[in-house]
Write an enzyme that holds these catalytic residues in place. Structure first.
Site, PDB file in Angstrom:
ATOM      1  N   GLY A   1       0.846  -1.234  -0.159  1.00  0.00           N
ATOM      2  CA  GLY A   1      -0.021   0.088   0.015  1.00  0.00           C
ATOM      3  C   GLY A   1       0.842   1.058   0.055  1.00  0.00           C
ATOM      4  O   GLY A   1       2.089   1.230   0.444  1.00  0.00           O
TER       5      GLY A   1
ATOM      6  N   GLN B   1       2.738   9.816   1.643  1.00  0.00           N
ATOM      7  CA  GLN B   1       4.193   9.227   1.732  1.00  0.00           C
ATOM      8  C   GLN B   1       5.180   9.834   0.567  1.00  0.00           C
ATOM      9  O   GLN B   1       6.376   9.437   0.692  1.00  0.00           O
ATOM     10  CB  GLN B   1       3.970   7.700   1.740  1.00  0.00           C
ATOM     11  CG  GLN B   1       3.377   7.400   3.044  1.00  0.00           C
ATOM     12  CD  GLN B   1       3.195   5.796   2.947  1.00  0.00           C
ATOM     13  OE1 GLN B   1       2.312   5.120   2.358  1.00  0.00           O
ATOM     14  NE2 GLN B   1       4.221   5.169   3.705  1.00  0.00           N
TER      15      GLN B   1
ATOM     16  N   CYS C   1       5.870  -0.046   7.395  1.00  0.00           N
ATOM     17  CA  CYS C   1       5.545   1.090   7.044  1.00  0.00           C
ATOM     18  C   CYS C   1       6.763   1.592   6.009  1.00  0.00           C
ATOM     19  O   CYS C   1       7.822   1.388   6.527  1.00  0.00           O
ATOM     20  CB  CYS C   1       5.224   2.131   7.907  1.00  0.00           C
ATOM     21  SG  CYS C   1       4.688   3.642   7.167  1.00  0.00           S
ATOM     22  N   LEU C   2       6.333   1.598   4.843  1.00  0.00           N
ATOM     23  CA  LEU C   2       7.503   2.395   3.996  1.00  0.00           C
ATOM     24  C   LEU C   2       8.186   3.353   4.367  1.00  0.00           C
ATOM     25  O   LEU C   2       9.220   3.807   3.960  1.00  0.00           O
ATOM     26  CB  LEU C   2       7.032   2.479   2.445  1.00  0.00           C
ATOM     27  CG  LEU C   2       6.621   1.108   2.099  1.00  0.00           C
ATOM     28  CD1 LEU C   2       6.149   1.263   0.571  1.00  0.00           C
ATOM     29  CD2 LEU C   2       7.757   0.057   1.759  1.00  0.00           C
TER      30      LEU C   2
ATOM     31  N   HIS D   1      -4.487   1.229   7.705  1.00  0.00           N
ATOM     32  CA  HIS D   1      -3.093   1.853   7.945  1.00  0.00           C
ATOM     33  C   HIS D   1      -3.047   2.912   7.034  1.00  0.00           C
ATOM     34  O   HIS D   1      -2.550   4.113   7.119  1.00  0.00           O
ATOM     35  CB  HIS D   1      -2.040   0.602   7.611  1.00  0.00           C
ATOM     36  CG  HIS D   1      -0.478   1.034   7.522  1.00  0.00           C
ATOM     37  ND1 HIS D   1       0.343   0.660   8.296  1.00  0.00           N
ATOM     38  CD2 HIS D   1      -0.041   1.767   6.344  1.00  0.00           C
ATOM     39  CE1 HIS D   1       1.635   1.206   7.844  1.00  0.00           C
ATOM     40  NE2 HIS D   1       1.288   1.879   6.787  1.00  0.00           N
ATOM     41  N   GLU D   2      -3.631   2.886   5.523  1.00  0.00           N
ATOM     42  CA  GLU D   2      -3.441   3.774   4.764  1.00  0.00           C
ATOM     43  C   GLU D   2      -4.427   4.998   5.149  1.00  0.00           C
ATOM     44  O   GLU D   2      -3.882   6.195   4.604  1.00  0.00           O
ATOM     45  CB  GLU D   2      -3.672   3.321   3.291  1.00  0.00           C
ATOM     46  CG  GLU D   2      -2.891   2.190   2.544  1.00  0.00           C
ATOM     47  CD  GLU D   2      -1.276   2.239   2.932  1.00  0.00           C
ATOM     48  OE1 GLU D   2      -1.037   3.450   2.665  1.00  0.00           O
ATOM     49  OE2 GLU D   2      -0.709   1.396   3.054  1.00  0.00           O
TER      50      GLU D   2
ATOM     51  N   HIS E   1      -2.762   7.196   7.447  1.00  0.00           N
ATOM     52  CA  HIS E   1      -1.784   8.131   6.609  1.00  0.00           C
ATOM     53  C   HIS E   1      -2.341   9.435   6.374  1.00  0.00           C
ATOM     54  O   HIS E   1      -1.887  10.550   6.323  1.00  0.00           O
ATOM     55  CB  HIS E   1      -1.168   7.323   5.636  1.00  0.00           C
ATOM     56  CG  HIS E   1       0.092   6.637   5.743  1.00  0.00           C
ATOM     57  ND1 HIS E   1       1.135   7.096   6.399  1.00  0.00           N
ATOM     58  CD2 HIS E   1       0.473   5.212   5.433  1.00  0.00           C
ATOM     59  CE1 HIS E   1       2.334   6.153   6.545  1.00  0.00           C
ATOM     60  NE2 HIS E   1       1.657   4.896   6.052  1.00  0.00           N
TER      61      HIS E   1
HETATM   62  O1  GNR Z   1       3.923  -2.808   2.578  1.00  0.00           O
HETATM   63  C1  GNR Z   1       3.366  -2.416   3.813  1.00  0.00           C
HETATM   64  N1  GNR Z   1       2.916  -3.535   4.339  1.00  0.00           N
HETATM   65  C2  GNR Z   1       1.868  -3.510   5.432  1.00  0.00           C
HETATM   66  C3  GNR Z   1       1.924  -4.616   6.344  1.00  0.00           C
HETATM   67  C4  GNR Z   1       0.867  -4.707   7.357  1.00  0.00           C
HETATM   68  C5  GNR Z   1      -0.052  -3.684   7.584  1.00  0.00           C
HETATM   69  C6  GNR Z   1       0.221  -2.697   6.653  1.00  0.00           C
HETATM   70  C7  GNR Z   1       0.963  -2.380   5.523  1.00  0.00           C
HETATM   71  S1  GNR Z   1       1.304  -1.030   4.445  1.00  0.00           S
HETATM   72  C8  GNR Z   1       2.871  -1.230   4.141  1.00  0.00           C
HETATM   73  C9  GNR Z   1       3.213  -0.114   3.062  1.00  0.00           C
HETATM   74  C10 GNR Z   1       2.785   1.211   3.649  1.00  0.00           C
HETATM   75  O2  GNR Z   1       3.731   1.936   4.326  1.00  0.00           O
HETATM   76  N2  GNR Z   1       1.713   1.785   3.213  1.00  0.00           N
HETATM   77  O3  GNR Z   1       1.657   3.020   3.912  1.00  0.00           O
HETATM   78 NI    NI Z   2       2.601   3.034   5.566  1.00  0.00          NI
END
Ligand code: GNR
Ligand code: NI
Length: 181
Positions: free
Chosen positions: A52, A57, A99-100, A141-142, A145
């Site tokens: 995601g 980001q 998270c990236l 999670h997204e 953000h």
């Molecule tokens: O690559 C991602 N893996 C992930 C694993 C578990 C829960 C959420 C994520 S999202 C993350 C990529 C990212 O930072 N998206 O904002």
């Molecule tokens: Ni993230």
């Protein structure tokens, strides 16, 4: 060979202030910018690699996110414009997240097990999606953000500070390897 492909968009990492900022809604006037941005967000996400990526980001303060869980290693791209959680289960689920924007850092995060999300797709059509498991966690999670919230904001202060200290140390070591300028 295509030498005219746009460069990969760099992914911002903590402590970039854009990651702590609430993004604004996408409006009709943003259509051209969003159309141009979507393929570049997927390219950055697949290259990372991640499942995601939210527009903040890559430095864009719009309520836009892309997701691809690649079930069975096949692309399954999702574009979510102005996504909103419209229902969440009382039941919670805990899973390890990364998270990236916090590269190399992982922690168990507890969230509602199931959510229903309303959004507009890349064609502008209104959609609803109910999810559990990894997709549920990724959607939440997204959307976090877009509100300037990171997964470390949903864990204990002790674990958050451990991650922030470790990340800062790894970023410093990376800069030293790169030549310290
Ligand atoms: O690559 C991602 N893996 C992930 C694993 C578990 C829960 C959420 C994520 S999202 C993350 C990529 C990212 O930072 N998206 O904002
Ligand atoms: Ni993230």
């Amino acid at each position: 060979m295509d030498t005219n492909a746009p460069a990969l968009m760099p992914i911002l990492t903590v402590p970039d202030p854009v990651l702590k900022t609430r993004a604004r809604r996408v409006e009709p006037a943003d259509a051209d910018a969003v159309r141009a941005l979507i393929p570049r967000m997927f390219a950055a996400m697949y290259a990372a690699p991640g499942i995601g990526l939210a527009a903040p980001q890559v430095g864009v303060r719009l309520r836009l996110t892309v997701i691809d869980l690649m079930p069975d290693d096949k692309p399954a791209p999702l574009v979510l414009v102005n996504p909103e959680v419209i229902a969440a289960s009382d039941e919670l689920a805990t899973r390890e997240e990364g998270c990236l924007s916090l590269p190399g850092q992982y922690a168990d995060v507890t969230r509602p097990a199931r959510v229903t999300v309303r959004y507009h797709d890349a064609a502008g059509a209104r959609q609803e999606l109910s999810a559990e498991g990894l997709l549920s966690a990724c959607l939440q999670h997204e959307i976090d953000h877009l509100d300037g919230v990171l997964f470390i904001d949903r864990i204990s202060a002790l674990k958050r500070n451990m991650i922030l200290r470790r990340l800062a140390k790894e970023q410093r070591q990376q800069r030293e390897r790169d030549g310290g300028r």
